[in-house]
Design a protein around this motif. Structure first.
Motif, PDB file in Angstrom:
ATOM      1  N   GLU A  34      37.003  36.692  29.874  1.00  0.00           N
ATOM      2  CA  GLU A  34      37.123  35.091  30.530  1.00  0.00           C
ATOM      3  C   GLU A  34      37.454  35.212  31.832  1.00  0.00           C
ATOM      4  OE1 GLU A  34      35.009  33.655  28.500  1.00  0.00           O
ATOM      5  OE2 GLU A  34      35.168  35.130  27.077  1.00  0.00           O
ATOM      6  N   LEU A  35      38.353  35.487  32.444  1.00  0.00           N
ATOM      7  CA  LEU A  35      38.968  35.054  33.965  1.00  0.00           C
ATOM      8  C   LEU A  35      38.125  35.708  34.710  1.00  0.00           C
ATOM      9  CD1 LEU A  35      42.915  36.181  32.570  1.00  0.00           C
ATOM     10  CD2 LEU A  35      41.438  33.583  32.871  1.00  0.00           C
ATOM     11  N   LEU A  36      37.524  37.308  34.616  1.00  0.00           N
ATOM     12  CA  LEU A  36      37.144  38.214  35.160  1.00  0.00           C
ATOM     13  C   LEU A  36      34.882  36.859  36.221  1.00  0.00           C
ATOM     14  CD1 LEU A  36      37.311  41.136  36.925  1.00  0.00           C
ATOM     15  CD2 LEU A  36      35.071  40.999  35.951  1.00  0.00           C
ATOM     16  N   THR A  37      35.901  36.014  36.958  1.00  0.00           N
ATOM     17  CA  THR A  37      34.460  35.174  36.749  1.00  0.00           C
ATOM     18  C   THR A  37      33.413  35.236  38.483  1.00  0.00           C
ATOM     19  OG1 THR A  37      36.058  33.243  38.490  1.00  0.00           O
ATOM     20  CG2 THR A  37      36.369  32.747  36.099  1.00  0.00           C
ATOM     21  N   SER A  38      34.132  36.245  39.027  1.00  0.00           N
ATOM     22  CA  SER A  38      33.245  36.643  40.314  1.00  0.00           C
ATOM     23  C   SER A  38      31.580  37.751  40.214  1.00  0.00           C
ATOM     24  CB  SER A  38      33.460  36.719  41.185  1.00  0.00           C
ATOM     25  OG  SER A  38      34.417  35.851  41.547  1.00  0.00           O
ATOM     26  N   VAL A  39      31.958  38.839  38.665  1.00  0.00           N
ATOM     27  CA  VAL A  39      31.029  39.055  38.417  1.00  0.00           C
ATOM     28  C   VAL A  39      30.314  38.998  37.654  1.00  0.00           C
ATOM     29  CG1 VAL A  39      30.895  41.747  38.562  1.00  0.00           C
ATOM     30  CG2 VAL A  39      32.548  40.881  39.435  1.00  0.00           C
ATOM     31  N   ASP A  40      29.419  39.423  37.558  1.00  0.00           N
ATOM     32  CA  ASP A  40      27.808  39.147  36.054  1.00  0.00           C
ATOM     33  C   ASP A  40      28.021  39.627  35.302  1.00  0.00           C
ATOM     34  OD1 ASP A  40      25.261  39.142  34.589  1.00  0.00           O
ATOM     35  OD2 ASP A  40      25.790  36.779  35.793  1.00  0.00           O
ATOM     36  N   LEU A  41      28.242  39.450  33.763  1.00  0.00           N
ATOM     37  CA  LEU A  41      27.923  40.561  32.697  1.00  0.00           C
ATOM     38  C   LEU A  41      26.672  41.425  32.861  1.00  0.00           C
ATOM     39  CD1 LEU A  41      28.712  38.846  29.952  1.00  0.00           C
ATOM     40  CD2 LEU A  41      29.997  40.466  31.184  1.00  0.00           C
ATOM     41  N   THR A  72      44.020  45.740  48.891  1.00  0.00           N
ATOM     42  CA  THR A  72      43.239  45.877  47.377  1.00  0.00           C
ATOM     43  C   THR A  72      43.676  44.716  47.017  1.00  0.00           C
ATOM     44  OG1 THR A  72      44.423  48.469  47.176  1.00  0.00           O
ATOM     45  CG2 THR A  72      44.311  47.003  44.969  1.00  0.00           C
ATOM     46  N   ALA A  73      44.619  44.022  47.064  1.00  0.00           N
ATOM     47  CA  ALA A  73      44.709  42.696  47.142  1.00  0.00           C
ATOM     48  C   ALA A  73      43.495  41.838  47.581  1.00  0.00           C
ATOM     49  CB  ALA A  73      45.865  42.092  46.941  1.00  0.00           C
ATOM     50  N   ASP A  74      43.072  41.635  48.199  1.00  0.00           N
ATOM     51  CA  ASP A  74      41.948  41.372  48.895  1.00  0.00           C
ATOM     52  C   ASP A  74      40.731  41.793  48.103  1.00  0.00           C
ATOM     53  OD1 ASP A  74      40.773  39.588  50.545  1.00  0.00           O
ATOM     54  OD2 ASP A  74      40.308  41.004  52.019  1.00  0.00           O
ATOM     55  N   VAL A  75      40.580  42.555  47.495  1.00  0.00           N
ATOM     56  CA  VAL A  75      39.592  42.931  47.080  1.00  0.00           C
ATOM     57  C   VAL A  75      39.198  42.767  45.482  1.00  0.00           C
ATOM     58  CG1 VAL A  75      38.336  45.461  45.487  1.00  0.00           C
ATOM     59  CG2 VAL A  75      39.067  45.235  47.557  1.00  0.00           C
ATOM     60  N   THR A  76      40.395  42.138  44.917  1.00  0.00           N
ATOM     61  CA  THR A  76      41.088  41.799  43.232  1.00  0.00           C
ATOM     62  C   THR A  76      40.621  40.394  43.879  1.00  0.00           C
ATOM     63  OG1 THR A  76      43.281  41.716  43.981  1.00  0.00           O
ATOM     64  CG2 THR A  76      42.392  43.816  42.934  1.00  0.00           C
ATOM     65  N   ARG A  77      40.754  39.864  44.576  1.00  0.00           N
ATOM     66  CA  ARG A  77      40.190  38.322  44.976  1.00  0.00           C
ATOM     67  C   ARG A  77      38.733  38.072  45.044  1.00  0.00           C
ATOM     68  NH1 ARG A  77      38.497  35.523  48.827  1.00  0.00           N
ATOM     69  NH2 ARG A  77      37.996  37.403  50.148  1.00  0.00           N
ATOM     70  N   ARG A  78      38.163  38.972  45.524  1.00  0.00           N
ATOM     71  CA  ARG A  78      36.697  38.672  45.052  1.00  0.00           C
ATOM     72  C   ARG A  78      36.605  38.669  43.559  1.00  0.00           C
ATOM     73  NH1 ARG A  78      37.485  40.975  49.486  1.00  0.00           N
ATOM     74  NH2 ARG A  78      35.973  41.297  51.439  1.00  0.00           N
ATOM     75  N   LEU A  79      36.615  39.468  42.672  1.00  0.00           N
ATOM     76  CA  LEU A  79      36.914  39.706  41.349  1.00  0.00           C
ATOM     77  C   LEU A  79      36.740  38.014  40.718  1.00  0.00           C
ATOM     78  CD1 LEU A  79      38.388  42.275  40.945  1.00  0.00           C
ATOM     79  CD2 LEU A  79      35.723  42.149  40.359  1.00  0.00           C
ATOM     80  N   THR A  80      37.872  36.695  41.060  1.00  0.00           N
ATOM     81  CA  THR A  80      37.539  35.884  40.752  1.00  0.00           C
ATOM     82  C   THR A  80      37.591  34.516  41.772  1.00  0.00           C
ATOM     83  OG1 THR A  80      40.199  36.069  41.563  1.00  0.00           O
ATOM     84  CG2 THR A  80      39.790  36.826  39.083  1.00  0.00           C
ATOM     85  N   ALA A  81      37.577  34.905  43.143  1.00  0.00           N
ATOM     86  CA  ALA A  81      37.178  34.029  43.770  1.00  0.00           C
ATOM     87  C   ALA A  81      35.682  33.341  44.522  1.00  0.00           C
ATOM     88  CB  ALA A  81      37.857  33.638  45.394  1.00  0.00           C
ATOM     89  N   GLY A  82      34.873  34.570  43.849  1.00  0.00           N
ATOM     90  CA  GLY A  82      33.300  34.785  44.468  1.00  0.00           C
ATOM     91  C   GLY A  82      33.059  35.987  45.013  1.00  0.00           C
ATOM     92  N   TRP A  83      32.485  36.667  44.821  1.00  0.00           N
ATOM     93  CA  TRP A  83      32.121  38.240  45.512  1.00  0.00           C
ATOM     94  C   TRP A  83      32.074  38.413  46.703  1.00  0.00           C
ATOM     95  CZ3 TRP A  83      34.533  42.378  44.104  1.00  0.00           C
ATOM     96  CH2 TRP A  83      34.182  43.427  44.423  1.00  0.00           C
TER      97      TRP A  83
END
Length: 408
Positions: free
Chosen positions: A166-173, A264-275
């Motif tokens: 539920e926390l992975l908001t920037s990648v479509d299922l 790596t942190a910059d990549v992980t940000r994309r997973l929740t803040a918008g890809w």
């Protein structure tokens, strides 16, 4: 986890009043201590996953042969030495559990469950419940281990994956499974969504685990002053850095690791803040490492997925897979870092270019911009334009089409 892997879990009680930072630091020391002990007994690779709680820390290691008595003995000794160190007052007690089947250890114990908790305090035997059985394992060298056999459950781990999904908001299922989320058959749709949600949760948890483990790798590089690069260390000492291309192991030092942590942190940000499109080679390698860790998270809770789920993610989140030539042993070394490209008209992949944006419209965190200027980026864009012009001229001259240019 592979079919022939054992899974070893260490649980250590936290010192009363310890802070989250102190618990995280103890987890790092525990990982280093345990994996060094394991490395003395096996040349096989291993996978780890660590967690910190309010009252304890836990570490899980997956590798072949962990149920062997000599391995358990060394692990137990290493954990005991750590918590009994005067520099770590108040930590403990601890337990060591091993899941798996090793024929030379469990022979004659077919009626025993697959999970053995090795006891450091025999008073625990007074608290056995109906799901637990007292077991004494005799190893071939005469070593005895007394423990409690239980049955491993993956339900809690799977539930955590679904919560994290539920926390992975920037990648479509739909980007996480090759199955059809819009299938006409309701059961097919439900199966597709269930598998995608497991992958989403594992991807989220892996993004946390990789950053945690990079800090541990950084600590390994800086602690004793004798290991300046990955190339200086024994095999399997590093949790994440060991997953990078071997060709540049002698350049993976502390400063590089710090920069990789930020990337790596910059990549992980994309997973929740918008890809956003990955901006450099370091971003691509970081995502590859996160996907490796995603597989581990799924294996730890025995989630079975439709083949091709990782390829589906890669098709959606990578602009291309040119960075894979860095892992190809047939790719020639490039000492000057200038000529290593997947194609003559693609971006350079040599180590010196890992933190250079693919174009002027792509941006990196300030910590990563040191080492290149806007002029460098403009020169790179001009070089790409020149290559495209040459490509078009070749076609007009009838020399035959080369491989179609795809901007990195």
């Amino acid at each position: 986890m592979e079919d022939d892997d054992d899974e070893l879990t260490i649980l250590v009680g936290a010192a009363e009043g310890s802070t989250a930072l102190e618990r995280d630091g103890m987890l790092r020391r525990l990982e280093e201590s345990v994996t060094l002990a394991i490395a003395e007994c096996t040349n096989e690779g291993y996978l780890t996953n660590g967690l910190t709680g309010d009252v304890d820390i836990s570490l899980t290691v997956a590798a072949p042969g962990l149920a062997a008595p000599e391995v358990l003995s060394l692990v137990g000794d290493s954990v005991a030495a750590l918590i009994n160190d005067p520099a770590n007052p108040g930590w403990g007690p601890f337990s060591v559990s091993v899941t798996g089947e090793s024929a030379d250890v469990t022979e004659g114990l077919d009626d025993v469950g697959t999970d053995l908790q090795v006891l450091d305090d025999l008073d625990d035997l007074d608290d056995l419940d109906e799901t637990e059985t007292l077991v004494v394992i005799e190893g071939p060298d005469g070593l005895s281990l007394t423990g409690i056999a239980t049955t491993r459950s993956t339900e809690a781990g799977r539930a955590r994956l679904l919560t994290s999904a539920e926390l992975l908001t920037s990648v479509d299922l739909a980007q996480l499974t090759p199955l059809d989320l819009q299938a006409e058959d309701e059961e097919e749709r439900q199966e597709a969504e269930a598998q995608a949600r497991f992958v989403a949760g594992a991807l989220f948890q892996a993004s946390v685990a990789v950053v945690d483990q990079l800090f541990i790798d950084l600590d390994t590089l800086t602690r004793d002053g004798t290991t300046e690069t990955v190339a200086d260390a024994p095999d399997d000492v590093f949790f994440v850095l060991g997953g990078l291309p071997d060709r540049y192991a002698d350049r993976y030092d502390a400063l590089f690791t710090q920069r990789l942590i930020i990337a790596t942190a910059d990549v992980t940000r994309r997973l929740t803040a918008g890809w956003e499109p990955l901006a450099c080679v370091a971003h691509e390698l970081a995502l590859r490492l996160i996907l490796d860790a995603t597989e581990v998270q799924l294996d730890l809770v025995d989630v079975e997925l439709e083949p091709g789920w990782r390829q589906t993610i890669e098709e959606h989140l990578f602009a291309d897979t040119e960075h894979e030539i860095l892992y190809d042993p047939q790719t020639e070394d490039d000492e000057d870092d200038e000529d290593l490209r997947a194609r003559p008209d693609s971006a350079p992949l040599g180590f010196a270019h890992w933190f250079t944006p693919f174009g002027a419209d792509l941006h990196l965190p300030p910590y990563l911009v040191e080492g290149y200027t806007e002029d460098d980026l403009e020169d790179f864009d001009e070089e790409e334009d020149d290559l495209e012009d040459e490509f078009e001229d070749d076609l007009e001259d009838g020399e035959g089409p080369r491989q179609e240019h795809q901007q990195h």
